[in-house]
Write a protein that holds these residues in place. Structure first.
Motif, PDB file in Angstrom:
ATOM      1  N   ARG A   1       2.459   1.484  -3.047  1.00 55.05           N
ATOM      2  CA  ARG A   1       1.588   1.895  -4.290  1.00 55.05           C
ATOM      3  C   ARG A   1       1.009   3.459  -4.493  1.00 55.05           C
ATOM      4  O   ARG A   1       1.531   4.588  -4.973  1.00 55.05           O
ATOM      5  CB  ARG A   1      -0.063   1.370  -3.456  1.00 55.05           C
ATOM      6  CG  ARG A   1      -0.832   1.427  -5.034  1.00 55.05           C
ATOM      7  CD  ARG A   1      -2.850   0.556  -4.936  1.00 55.05           C
ATOM      8  NE  ARG A   1      -3.130   1.173  -4.691  1.00 55.05           N
ATOM      9  CZ  ARG A   1      -4.099   1.341  -3.960  1.00 55.05           C
ATOM     10  NH1 ARG A   1      -4.815   0.303  -4.114  1.00 55.05           N
ATOM     11  NH2 ARG A   1      -4.848   2.509  -3.645  1.00 55.05           N
ATOM     12  N   SER A   2       1.154   3.878  -3.237  1.00 57.49           N
ATOM     13  CA  SER A   2       0.544   5.613  -2.817  1.00 57.49           C
ATOM     14  C   SER A   2       2.052   5.751  -3.537  1.00 57.49           C
ATOM     15  O   SER A   2       2.155   7.191  -3.927  1.00 57.49           O
ATOM     16  CB  SER A   2       1.194   6.021  -0.994  1.00 57.49           C
ATOM     17  OG  SER A   2       0.962   6.786  -0.788  1.00 57.49           O
TER      18      SER A   2
ATOM     19  N   THR B   1       2.043   6.669  -6.903  1.00 59.30           N
ATOM     20  CA  THR B   1       0.745   7.070  -7.920  1.00 59.30           C
ATOM     21  C   THR B   1       1.151   8.672  -7.503  1.00 59.30           C
ATOM     22  O   THR B   1       0.976   9.059  -8.366  1.00 59.30           O
ATOM     23  CB  THR B   1      -0.464   6.595  -6.660  1.00 59.30           C
ATOM     24  OG1 THR B   1      -0.835   5.241  -6.727  1.00 59.30           O
ATOM     25  CG2 THR B   1      -1.879   7.506  -7.120  1.00 59.30           C
ATOM     26  N   GLU B   2       1.864   8.747  -6.032  1.00 55.27           N
ATOM     27  CA  GLU B   2       2.025  10.224  -6.521  1.00 55.27           C
ATOM     28  C   GLU B   2       3.370  10.172  -7.464  1.00 55.27           C
ATOM     29  O   GLU B   2       2.767  11.541  -7.827  1.00 55.27           O
ATOM     30  CB  GLU B   2       2.922  10.094  -5.055  1.00 55.27           C
ATOM     31  CG  GLU B   2       3.492  11.980  -5.165  1.00 55.27           C
ATOM     32  CD  GLU B   2       2.571  12.760  -4.943  1.00 55.27           C
ATOM     33  OE1 GLU B   2       2.372  14.592  -5.231  1.00 55.27           O
ATOM     34  OE2 GLU B   2       1.292  12.476  -4.721  1.00 55.27           O
TER      35      GLU B   2
ATOM     36  N   LEU C   1       0.237  -1.302  -0.452  1.00 60.26           N
ATOM     37  CA  LEU C   1       0.172   0.005   0.491  1.00 60.26           C
ATOM     38  C   LEU C   1       1.296   1.157   0.256  1.00 60.26           C
ATOM     39  O   LEU C   1       0.360   1.921  -0.720  1.00 60.26           O
ATOM     40  CB  LEU C   1      -0.828   0.281   1.001  1.00 60.26           C
ATOM     41  CG  LEU C   1      -1.870  -0.730   1.376  1.00 60.26           C
ATOM     42  CD1 LEU C   1      -2.812  -1.187   2.633  1.00 60.26           C
ATOM     43  CD2 LEU C   1      -3.046  -0.778  -0.054  1.00 60.26           C
ATOM     44  N   THR C   2       2.274   1.413   1.172  1.00 57.12           N
ATOM     45  CA  THR C   2       2.618   2.164   0.618  1.00 57.12           C
ATOM     46  C   THR C   2       3.662   2.365  -0.280  1.00 57.12           C
ATOM     47  O   THR C   2       3.604   3.949  -0.931  1.00 57.12           O
ATOM     48  CB  THR C   2       3.861   2.035   2.331  1.00 57.12           C
ATOM     49  OG1 THR C   2       3.265   2.140   3.383  1.00 57.12           O
ATOM     50  CG2 THR C   2       4.967   2.986   2.319  1.00 57.12           C
TER      51      THR C   2
END
Length: 77
Positions: free
Chosen positions: A49-50, A53-54, A46-47
């Motif tokens: 992916r974040s 995404t950024e 999740l980290t």
């Protein structure tokens, strides 16, 4: 003799039950450890992916900015 036979059978049944309970306890420990590991992996993903995404958003903004500059240079010509 019959009471002795029942006692031996009860002892065997208790040992079998104890063996099964110990196996279940080991399985629970293994599954708990696996679950914790999977939760940690999920958090890491999740980290990641974040972060990705950024970065994608930043790249999109840069590309849009370059396109706008090219359009303005084209209009100025």
């Amino acid at each position: 003799m019959n009471a002795i036979h029942h006692s031996a059978e009860a002892d065997r049944t208790l040992r079998d039950l104890e063996t099964r309970i110990e196996a279940l306890a080991r399985a629970c420990d293994r599954l708990r450890n696996e679950n914790n590991m999977l939760r940690q992996q999920n958090e890491q993903l999740l980290t990641e992916r974040s972060i990705l995404t950024e970065r994608g958003e930043q790249a999109r903004i840069k590309v849009e900015s370059m396109i706008n500059r090219l359009k303005s240079m084209e209009q100025a010509v």
